[in-house]
Design an enzyme around this catalytic site. Structure first.
Site, mmCIF file in Angstrom:
data_model
loop_
_atom_site.group_PDB
_atom_site.id
_atom_site.type_symbol
_atom_site.label_atom_id
_atom_site.label_comp_id
_atom_site.label_asym_id
_atom_site.label_seq_id
_atom_site.Cartn_x
_atom_site.Cartn_y
_atom_site.Cartn_z
ATOM 1 N N SER A 1 3.478 -28.496 21.075
ATOM 2 C CA SER A 1 3.217 -27.233 20.031
ATOM 3 C C SER A 1 3.401 -25.871 20.992
ATOM 4 O O SER A 1 3.855 -25.101 20.315
ATOM 5 C CB SER A 1 1.844 -27.399 19.595
ATOM 6 N N HIS B 1 -1.342 -23.910 21.215
ATOM 7 C CA HIS B 1 -0.618 -23.097 20.316
ATOM 8 C C HIS B 1 -0.696 -21.894 20.467
ATOM 9 O O HIS B 1 0.551 -20.909 20.253
ATOM 10 C CB HIS B 1 -1.225 -23.542 18.884
#
Length: 288
Positions: free
Chosen positions: A162, A227
């Protein structure tokens, strides 16, 4: 160059239409779109994103068969056992784990979103900007993600690509917003909302999983901070790299500012990992 736009060109075969579509997806200026359309040969192909994706899927399938689980693999009690790829705070001295964690995923829902985004966004970007630029943004997002976890969520492991995916997607979305009037891709507003919804759902899943009771106590489930590290890289380094089509980055002051900031963060995080854990007296989970 002829004055009419690429969209007015007729009698194009399927390959030419694909190249034209990629040009309008990623480039805001007509002169750049025409230059890319006239000079793109497909050699080399977008090998970086395709290779990374194949490796991620292959390793996920291997561990899926090994654990006999494909959904929420991370909740399996044996998920971290003797795993050479996952970043774990007790094994942070093994430097390759700051990058290799991208090949492990929490489950098929995690893998599916990441693979879809990096193929739909990453492959067209690599066709236009090349493997070197896109690969640098991706790897920088991956590294920033694991280092951000080691600083902000010190006791948690990290899995998933991610960080890199969010870096290239956020850079692309930021460029669309900054060049809104010049971007002529179809349904750009709807597609931006779709990408943001996918990213938000995946991020929400990561937050939920982080605070879900761990199956391998006392080690928590993987962190969601990676993230955020990827997004920061995307809207700084990524925007500069992907905004300047066929231009020298070394001539742009903002590129050196963002690049210097990134390396200063990396150096800070290295010293943090060397000294802060012992100084803080944290009780880290045992190594898997």
């Amino acid at each position: 160059m002829c004055k009419k736009t690429l969209l007015e060109e007729s009698s194009l075969d399927l390959t030419q239409r694909l190249i034209r579509h990629v040009a309008y997806e990623t480039l805001p200026r007509e002169i750049d779109r025409k230059w890319f359309y006239d000079n793109y040969t497909g050699c080399p192909p977008p090998w970086f994103m395709i290779t990374v994706t194949i490796l991620e899927v292959a390793i996920f399938v291997y561990y899926g068969l090994l654990l006999n689980r494909f959904v929420l693999q991370v909740t399996h009690s044996q998920y971290l056992k003797k795993n050479p790829l996952v970043y774990h705070p007790q094994l942070r001295a093994q430097a390759w784990r700051y990058l290799s964690y991208i090949f492990m995923h929490a489950g098929i829902e995690h893998l599916g979103v990441n693979v879809a985004l990096q193929l739909l966004v990453g492959v067209p970007l690599e066709m236009v900007h090349g493997a070197l630029r896109v690969g640098f943004v991706y790897v920088a997002g991956v590294l920033a993600g694991s280092l951000a976890v080691s600083v902000a969520d010190m006791t948690a492991p990290v899995v998933g690509s991610s960080g890199g995916v969010y870096a290239i997607v956020s850079a692309h979305l930021a460029n669309i917003v900054m060049n809104w009037s010049g971007m002529h891709c179809h349904f750009k507003l709807l597609r931006m909302f779709f990408a943001l919804i996918c990213m938000s759902l995946e991020f929400g899943r990561a937050v939920w999983l982080r605070f879900y009771p761990s199956s391998y106590s006392p080690c928590p489930h993987p962190s969601f901070v990676a993230h955020l590290g990827g997004v920061v890289v995307g809207i700084t380094l990524g925007v500069v790299i992907l905004r300047n089509f066929e231009q020298r980055l070394r001539d742009r002051a903002i590129w050196w500012i963002f690049l210097s900031s990134f390396f200063l963060f990396v150096i800070f995080a290295i010293f943090w990992n060397v000294f802060a854990f012992s100084m803080a007296g944290l009780r880290l989970p045992p190594p898997p």
